[in-house]
Design a protein around this motif. Structure first.
Motif, PDB file in Angstrom:
ATOM      1  N   GLU A 202      18.248 -14.430   9.632  1.00 25.65           N
ATOM      2  CA  GLU A 202      19.386 -13.886   8.905  1.00 25.65           C
ATOM      3  C   GLU A 202      19.954 -12.637   9.568  1.00 25.65           C
ATOM      4  N   ARG A 203      19.105 -11.832  10.187  1.00 27.60           N
ATOM      5  CA  ARG A 203      19.595 -10.590  10.795  1.00 27.60           C
ATOM      6  C   ARG A 203      20.470 -10.855  12.034  1.00 27.60           C
ATOM      7  N   PHE A 204      20.410 -12.075  12.563  1.00 28.83           N
ATOM      8  CA  PHE A 204      21.231 -12.417  13.722  1.00 28.83           C
ATOM      9  C   PHE A 204      22.419 -13.304  13.341  1.00 28.83           C
ATOM     10  N   ALA A 205      22.588 -13.561  12.062  1.00 29.39           N
ATOM     11  CA  ALA A 205      23.655 -14.472  11.628  1.00 29.39           C
ATOM     12  C   ALA A 205      25.041 -13.927  11.974  1.00 29.39           C
ATOM     13  N   PHE A 206      25.178 -12.607  12.041  1.00 24.32           N
ATOM     14  CA  PHE A 206      26.483 -12.018  12.342  1.00 24.32           C
ATOM     15  C   PHE A 206      26.961 -12.413  13.736  1.00 24.32           C
ATOM     16  N   ILE A 207      26.029 -12.684  14.650  1.00 22.09           N
ATOM     17  CA  ILE A 207      26.397 -13.087  16.012  1.00 22.09           C
ATOM     18  C   ILE A 207      27.191 -14.381  15.975  1.00 22.09           C
ATOM     19  N   HIS A 208      26.745 -15.284  15.130  1.00 27.86           N
ATOM     20  CA  HIS A 208      27.460 -16.562  14.977  1.00 27.86           C
ATOM     21  C   HIS A 208      28.863 -16.333  14.424  1.00 27.86           C
ATOM     22  N   ARG A 209      28.998 -15.412  13.502  1.00 27.72           N
ATOM     23  CA  ARG A 209      30.287 -15.197  12.860  1.00 27.72           C
ATOM     24  C   ARG A 209      31.306 -14.544  13.787  1.00 27.72           C
ATOM     25  N   ILE A 210      30.861 -13.698  14.718  1.00 33.05           N
ATOM     26  CA  ILE A 210      31.806 -13.005  15.600  1.00 33.05           C
ATOM     27  C   ILE A 210      31.972 -13.709  16.943  1.00 33.05           C
ATOM     28  N   ASN A 211      31.281 -14.819  17.129  1.00 28.25           N
ATOM     29  CA  ASN A 211      31.342 -15.548  18.383  1.00 28.25           C
ATOM     30  C   ASN A 211      32.320 -16.718  18.243  1.00 28.25           C
ATOM     31  N   PRO A 212      33.513 -16.654  18.850  1.00 29.62           N
ATOM     32  CA  PRO A 212      34.476 -17.753  18.695  1.00 29.62           C
ATOM     33  C   PRO A 212      33.943 -19.085  19.202  1.00 29.62           C
ATOM     34  N   MET A 213      33.096 -19.060  20.228  1.00 25.08           N
ATOM     35  CA  MET A 213      32.598 -20.307  20.792  1.00 25.08           C
ATOM     36  C   MET A 213      31.664 -21.043  19.834  1.00 25.08           C
ATOM     37  N   SER A 214      31.059 -20.333  18.904  1.00 27.74           N
ATOM     38  CA  SER A 214      30.195 -21.001  17.928  1.00 27.74           C
ATOM     39  C   SER A 214      30.983 -22.027  17.118  1.00 27.74           C
ATOM     40  N   SER A 215      32.141 -21.619  16.611  1.00 24.38           N
ATOM     41  CA  SER A 215      32.962 -22.527  15.812  1.00 24.38           C
ATOM     42  C   SER A 215      33.582 -23.628  16.662  1.00 24.38           C
ATOM     43  N   LEU A 216      33.921 -23.300  17.907  1.00 26.13           N
ATOM     44  CA  LEU A 216      34.541 -24.304  18.778  1.00 26.13           C
ATOM     45  C   LEU A 216      33.533 -25.365  19.205  1.00 26.13           C
ATOM     46  N   VAL A 217      32.316 -24.939  19.502  1.00 30.54           N
ATOM     47  CA  VAL A 217      31.261 -25.897  19.832  1.00 30.54           C
ATOM     48  C   VAL A 217      30.924 -26.759  18.616  1.00 30.54           C
ATOM     49  N   LYS A 218      30.980 -26.158  17.438  1.00 28.90           N
ATOM     50  CA  LYS A 218      30.649 -26.882  16.206  1.00 28.90           C
ATOM     51  C   LYS A 218      31.643 -28.004  15.924  1.00 28.90           C
ATOM     52  N   ILE A 219      32.882 -27.861  16.378  1.00 28.97           N
ATOM     53  CA  ILE A 219      33.852 -28.948  16.222  1.00 28.97           C
ATOM     54  C   ILE A 219      33.314 -30.214  16.869  1.00 28.97           C
ATOM     55  N   TYR A 220      32.793 -30.059  18.084  1.00 28.44           N
ATOM     56  CA  TYR A 220      32.233 -31.201  18.817  1.00 28.44           C
ATOM     57  C   TYR A 220      30.981 -31.724  18.129  1.00 28.44           C
ATOM     58  N   GLN A 221      30.095 -30.827  17.742  1.00 26.20           N
ATOM     59  CA  GLN A 221      28.829 -31.252  17.147  1.00 26.20           C
ATOM     60  C   GLN A 221      29.041 -31.978  15.822  1.00 26.20           C
ATOM     61  N   ASP A 222      29.931 -31.472  14.997  1.00 27.11           N
ATOM     62  CA  ASP A 222      30.203 -32.118  13.710  1.00 27.11           C
ATOM     63  C   ASP A 222      30.855 -33.480  13.907  1.00 27.11           C
ATOM     64  N   ALA A 223      31.811 -33.549  14.834  1.00 32.87           N
ATOM     65  CA  ALA A 223      32.539 -34.797  15.038  1.00 32.87           C
ATOM     66  C   ALA A 223      31.665 -35.856  15.693  1.00 32.87           C
ATOM     67  N   LEU A 224      30.954 -35.484  16.760  1.00 35.13           N
ATOM     68  CA  LEU A 224      30.199 -36.469  17.531  1.00 35.13           C
ATOM     69  C   LEU A 224      28.907 -36.886  16.844  1.00 35.13           C
ATOM     70  N   LEU A 225      28.256 -35.959  16.176  1.00 40.86           N
ATOM     71  CA  LEU A 225      26.977 -36.282  15.542  1.00 40.86           C
ATOM     72  C   LEU A 225      27.143 -36.755  14.109  1.00 40.86           C
ATOM     73  N   LEU A 226      27.871 -35.987  13.316  1.00 44.42           N
ATOM     74  CA  LEU A 226      27.930 -36.241  11.878  1.00 44.42           C
ATOM     75  C   LEU A 226      29.167 -37.013  11.446  1.00 44.42           C
ATOM     76  N   GLY A 227      30.137 -37.190  12.358  1.00 44.10           N
ATOM     77  CA  GLY A 227      31.370 -37.860  11.964  1.00 44.10           C
ATOM     78  C   GLY A 227      32.119 -37.072  10.919  1.00 44.10           C
ATOM     79  N   ARG A 228      32.062 -35.748  11.050  1.00 42.96           N
ATOM     80  CA  ARG A 228      32.613 -34.864  10.020  1.00 42.96           C
ATOM     81  C   ARG A 228      33.719 -33.998  10.607  1.00 42.96           C
ATOM     82  N   LEU A 229      34.797 -33.851   9.867  1.00 47.13           N
ATOM     83  CA  LEU A 229      35.882 -32.969  10.293  1.00 47.13           C
ATOM     84  C   LEU A 229      35.466 -31.518  10.103  1.00 47.13           C
ATOM     85  N   PRO A 230      36.048 -30.601  10.889  1.00 46.23           N
ATOM     86  CA  PRO A 230      35.659 -29.192  10.757  1.00 46.23           C
ATOM     87  C   PRO A 230      36.139 -28.601   9.441  1.00 46.23           C
ATOM     88  N   GLN A 231      35.469 -27.542   9.033  1.00 48.18           N
ATOM     89  CA  GLN A 231      35.945 -26.770   7.889  1.00 48.18           C
ATOM     90  C   GLN A 231      37.044 -25.843   8.404  1.00 48.18           C
TER      91      GLN A 231
END
Length: 264
Positions: A202-231
């Protein structure tokens, strides 16, 4: 800005021919030619799949599929690879082509755009190879794959903007390229490519929030793995960062371009 865009448009055929020449030049005197563009990433993706799924039996939480972690890793690696290739090559592009810049008159911004086009072509071929592996796993594409062009666009804008700025700074101070090589390695491990966001303390969760690449990489991971559109609310910050950095790079390029050749 308008004049710059018009000059780039006039040289569009030059950029397209340069992308084609670079693509062909990679496989000169190769009998398989461009097929290697698929075989190389296909081999890499297959190794990931076999080692992670069959040997290490790596699994993702809340996902039952045996191949889930391999798919997750391939998706994240594909997104990160597009970003890293553009940024790395843009950082040294003006130095690498210094002789060309001194001898031939053309919009200097053509060079990063050629790199961006080449990287995007490589990325599309990588996705084709990944698709083959996914079919082997019984994981066919779904409608969520249609969101991937949005992910590509945001990654390209963000990488291009950052790469142009670093490329200009690297001309005036060669230490920039060396330092950013280290920063990029650290950045990779601060982005959830090989681990999940849920596994972060939890103390490192802020890194994910301020890192633009986290959300951009998640687009691929959600779509390719889960078949889910991004939030979509999670894409507001990456969108602002990508478009803002892209626009700022044009502005700073116009300010610095007059001194660029002299500094080289």
């Amino acid at each position: 800005m308008k004049q710059l865009l018009l000059s780039l448009w006039r040289f569009r055929h030059f950029m397209l021919s340069s992308i084609k020449a670079e693509f062909r030049g990679r496989f000169a005197r190769s009998k398989l030619g461009a097929l290697w563009m698929i075989l190389n990433p296909l081999a890499q993706a297959t190794i990931f799949a076999i080692v992670l799924s069959e040997v290490l039996a790596a699994k993702l939480p809340h996902v039952e599929s045996k191949s889930a972690y391999a798919i997750y890793l391939m998706a994240g690696t594909a997104a990160w690879g597009l970003f890293a290739e553009i940024v790395n090559r843009c950082t040294t592009v003006f130095i690498d082509y210094s002789n060309t810049l001194k001898k031939i008159a053309f919009p200097r911004l053509c060079l990063p755009l050629i790199i961006g086009g080449s990287a995007l072509l490589n990325h599309l071929l990588l996705l084709l190879a990944i698709l083959v592996v996914f079919l082997f796993f019984g994981h066919p594409p779904n409608v969520a794959w249609l969101v991937l062009p949005l992910g590509m666009l945001l990654i390209v804008l963000f990488a291009f903007g950052l790469g142009i700025i670093l490329g200009l700074l690297n001309v005036f101070s060669r230490d920039v390229g060396q330092v950013f090589t280290i920063v990029l390695q650290l950045w990779f491990w601060l982005t959830p490519v090989v681990y999940t966001v849920e596994s972060l303390p939890e103390r490192f969760a802020f890194i994910h929030r301020i890192n633009p690449m986290s959300s951009l990489v998640k687009i691929y991971q959600d779509a390719l793995l889960l078949g889910r559109l991004p939030q979509w609310e999670n894409l507001v910050f990456p969108l602002i960062a990508a478009v803002g950095l892209f626009g700022f790079s044009f502005w700073i390029f116009r300010r610095a371009s007059a001194d660029l050749v002299d500094a080289l």
